[in-house]
Every structure is written in structure tokens, then in C-alpha cells.
Design a protein around this motif. Structure first.
Motif, mmCIF file in Angstrom:
data_model
loop_
_atom_site.group_PDB
_atom_site.id
_atom_site.type_symbol
_atom_site.label_atom_id
_atom_site.label_comp_id
_atom_site.label_asym_id
_atom_site.label_seq_id
_atom_site.Cartn_x
_atom_site.Cartn_y
_atom_site.Cartn_z
ATOM 1 N N VAL A 143 0.846 -1.203 0.000
ATOM 2 C CA VAL A 143 0.000 0.000 0.000
ATOM 3 C C VAL A 143 0.877 1.246 0.000
ATOM 4 O O VAL A 143 0.606 2.207 -0.723
ATOM 5 C CB VAL A 143 -0.949 0.000 1.217
ATOM 6 N N ARG A 144 1.933 1.224 0.770
ATOM 7 C CA ARG A 144 2.827 2.396 0.820
ATOM 8 C C ARG A 144 3.588 2.581 -0.484
ATOM 9 O O ARG A 144 3.902 3.711 -0.860
ATOM 10 C CB ARG A 144 3.770 2.284 2.001
ATOM 11 N N VAL A 145 3.871 1.500 -1.183
ATOM 12 C CA VAL A 145 4.503 1.612 -2.500
ATOM 13 C C VAL A 145 3.547 2.292 -3.473
ATOM 14 O O VAL A 145 3.943 3.177 -4.230
ATOM 15 C CB VAL A 145 4.928 0.219 -3.021
ATOM 16 N N VAL A 146 2.273 1.898 -3.444
ATOM 17 C CA VAL A 146 1.268 2.522 -4.309
ATOM 18 C C VAL A 146 1.118 4.000 -3.961
ATOM 19 O O VAL A 146 1.025 4.854 -4.852
ATOM 20 C CB VAL A 146 -0.089 1.782 -4.187
ATOM 21 N N ILE A 147 1.120 4.322 -2.670
ATOM 22 C CA ILE A 147 1.044 5.721 -2.245
ATOM 23 C C ILE A 147 2.224 6.511 -2.822
ATOM 24 O O ILE A 147 2.050 7.606 -3.366
ATOM 25 C CB ILE A 147 1.015 5.825 -0.706
ATOM 26 N N GLY A 148 3.402 5.950 -2.720
ATOM 27 C CA GLY A 148 4.590 6.615 -3.264
ATOM 28 C C GLY A 148 4.497 6.826 -4.762
ATOM 29 O O GLY A 148 4.839 7.900 -5.270
ATOM 30 N N LEU A 149 4.012 5.820 -5.476
ATOM 31 C CA LEU A 149 3.867 5.949 -6.923
ATOM 32 C C LEU A 149 2.839 7.011 -7.289
ATOM 33 O O LEU A 149 3.040 7.769 -8.253
ATOM 34 C CB LEU A 149 3.475 4.605 -7.533
ATOM 35 N N CYS A 150 1.762 7.083 -6.525
ATOM 36 C CA CYS A 150 0.736 8.113 -6.776
ATOM 37 C C CYS A 150 1.321 9.513 -6.611
ATOM 38 O O CYS A 150 0.947 10.437 -7.337
ATOM 39 C CB CYS A 150 -0.436 7.941 -5.810
ATOM 40 N N GLN A 194 -3.191 3.545 8.017
ATOM 41 C CA GLN A 194 -2.995 3.931 9.412
ATOM 42 C C GLN A 194 -4.045 3.292 10.317
ATOM 43 O O GLN A 194 -3.728 2.840 11.420
ATOM 44 C CB GLN A 194 -3.033 5.459 9.561
ATOM 45 N N ARG A 195 -5.294 3.247 9.852
ATOM 46 C CA ARG A 195 -6.346 2.590 10.637
ATOM 47 C C ARG A 195 -6.063 1.097 10.782
ATOM 48 O O ARG A 195 -6.242 0.527 11.864
ATOM 49 C CB ARG A 195 -7.712 2.808 9.993
ATOM 50 N N ALA A 196 -5.614 0.465 9.706
ATOM 51 C CA ALA A 196 -5.297 -0.963 9.765
ATOM 52 C C ALA A 196 -4.142 -1.225 10.722
ATOM 53 O O ALA A 196 -4.170 -2.194 11.489
ATOM 54 C CB ALA A 196 -4.967 -1.479 8.365
ATOM 55 N N ARG A 197 -3.130 -0.375 10.708
ATOM 56 C CA ARG A 197 -2.004 -0.539 11.637
ATOM 57 C C ARG A 197 -2.452 -0.350 13.086
ATOM 58 O O ARG A 197 -2.011 -1.078 13.962
ATOM 59 C CB ARG A 197 -0.900 0.458 11.312
ATOM 60 N N THR A 245 -3.415 12.451 -5.562
ATOM 61 C CA THR A 245 -3.148 12.895 -4.198
ATOM 62 C C THR A 245 -4.282 12.492 -3.258
ATOM 63 O O THR A 245 -4.037 12.033 -2.139
ATOM 64 C CB THR A 245 -2.930 14.421 -4.158
ATOM 65 N N VAL A 246 -5.514 12.640 -3.714
ATOM 66 C CA VAL A 246 -6.657 12.207 -2.904
ATOM 67 C C VAL A 246 -6.598 10.700 -2.681
ATOM 68 O O VAL A 246 -6.815 10.215 -1.566
ATOM 69 C CB VAL A 246 -7.992 12.634 -3.563
ATOM 70 N N LEU A 247 -6.283 9.952 -3.726
ATOM 71 C CA LEU A 247 -6.160 8.503 -3.605
ATOM 72 C C LEU A 247 -5.064 8.139 -2.614
ATOM 73 O O LEU A 247 -5.254 7.276 -1.742
ATOM 74 C CB LEU A 247 -5.872 7.884 -4.966
ATOM 75 N N ALA A 248 -3.917 8.797 -2.714
ATOM 76 C CA ALA A 248 -2.813 8.522 -1.789
ATOM 77 C C ALA A 248 -3.220 8.837 -0.349
ATOM 78 O O ALA A 248 -2.905 8.080 0.576
ATOM 79 C CB ALA A 248 -1.583 9.340 -2.183
ATOM 80 N N HIS A 249 -3.932 9.932 -0.154
ATOM 81 C CA HIS A 249 -4.371 10.308 1.189
ATOM 82 C C HIS A 249 -5.332 9.267 1.762
ATOM 83 O O HIS A 249 -5.208 8.868 2.924
ATOM 84 C CB HIS A 249 -5.045 11.681 1.153
ATOM 85 N N ARG A 250 -6.273 8.823 0.956
ATOM 86 C CA ARG A 250 -7.233 7.817 1.434
ATOM 87 C C ARG A 250 -6.554 6.485 1.715
ATOM 88 O O ARG A 250 -6.885 5.813 2.697
ATOM 89 C CB ARG A 250 -8.365 7.661 0.438
ATOM 90 N N LEU A 251 -5.617 6.105 0.869
ATOM 91 C CA LEU A 251 -4.863 4.879 1.126
ATOM 92 C C LEU A 251 -4.053 4.998 2.412
ATOM 93 O O LEU A 251 -3.946 4.045 3.184
ATOM 94 C CB LEU A 251 -3.944 4.553 -0.052
#
Length: 76
Positions: free
Chosen positions: A4-11, A64-67, A53-59
Motif C-alpha cells: 500500500v505504501r509503495v502505491v502511495i509513493g507511486l501516486c 494507518q487505521r489498519a495498523r 493525491t486524494v487517492l494517496a491520502h485515502r490509502l
């Protein structure tokens, strides 16, 4: 690093790469409603960047909730 963090970084990195690679869009054709490609391509990336950016924020929020849930479950 989680997938998920990799996808956030790519976004977050994609718009920078698209805008810094000027040679890919430094041309006038194809024009869109009379606007040269150089300009409408950049304006399109404003919209795409907002969506990414919105997608990255939601991810990020979901991650964070999952952690927090995993952390609370492990603490019990």
C-alpha cells in the motif's frame, strides 16, 4: 514497506515524473479545442495530480487505521 505504501509513493511521484520529462510533451500537436498539446497536457496533469493525491491520502488513512487495529489487537 507495505505494498500500500509503495502505491502511495507511486501516486505521489507520478506527477513529478510526468512534468519533469518535458521532451514527452514539448510539442504543439495534437491540439485540443484549439489549445496546443503543451498546455492542455499540463492542465490535464493538474486534474490527474489532484486525483492521485486524494487517492494517496485515502490509502494512507486506511493503512494507518489498519495498523492501529493490528496494534490494538496485539496489545490485548
Amino acid at each position: 514497506m507495505t505494498p500500500v505504501r509503495v502505491v502511495i509513493g507511486l501516486c505521489l511521484v507520478a506527477p513529478f515524473v510526468a512534468m519533469l520529462w518535458v521532451g514527452s510533451y514539448a510539442k504543439t500537436d495534437p491540439a485540443f479545442i484549439g489549445i496546443p498539446f503543451f498546455y492542455w497536457y499540463q492542465m490535464l496533469w493538474v486534474i490527474i495530480s489532484t486525483i492521485l493525491t486524494v487517492l494517496a491520502h485515502r490509502l494512507w488513512q486506511h493503512d494507518q487505521r489498519a495498523r492501529a487495529t493490528r496494534k490494538d489487537g496485539a496489545a490485548r
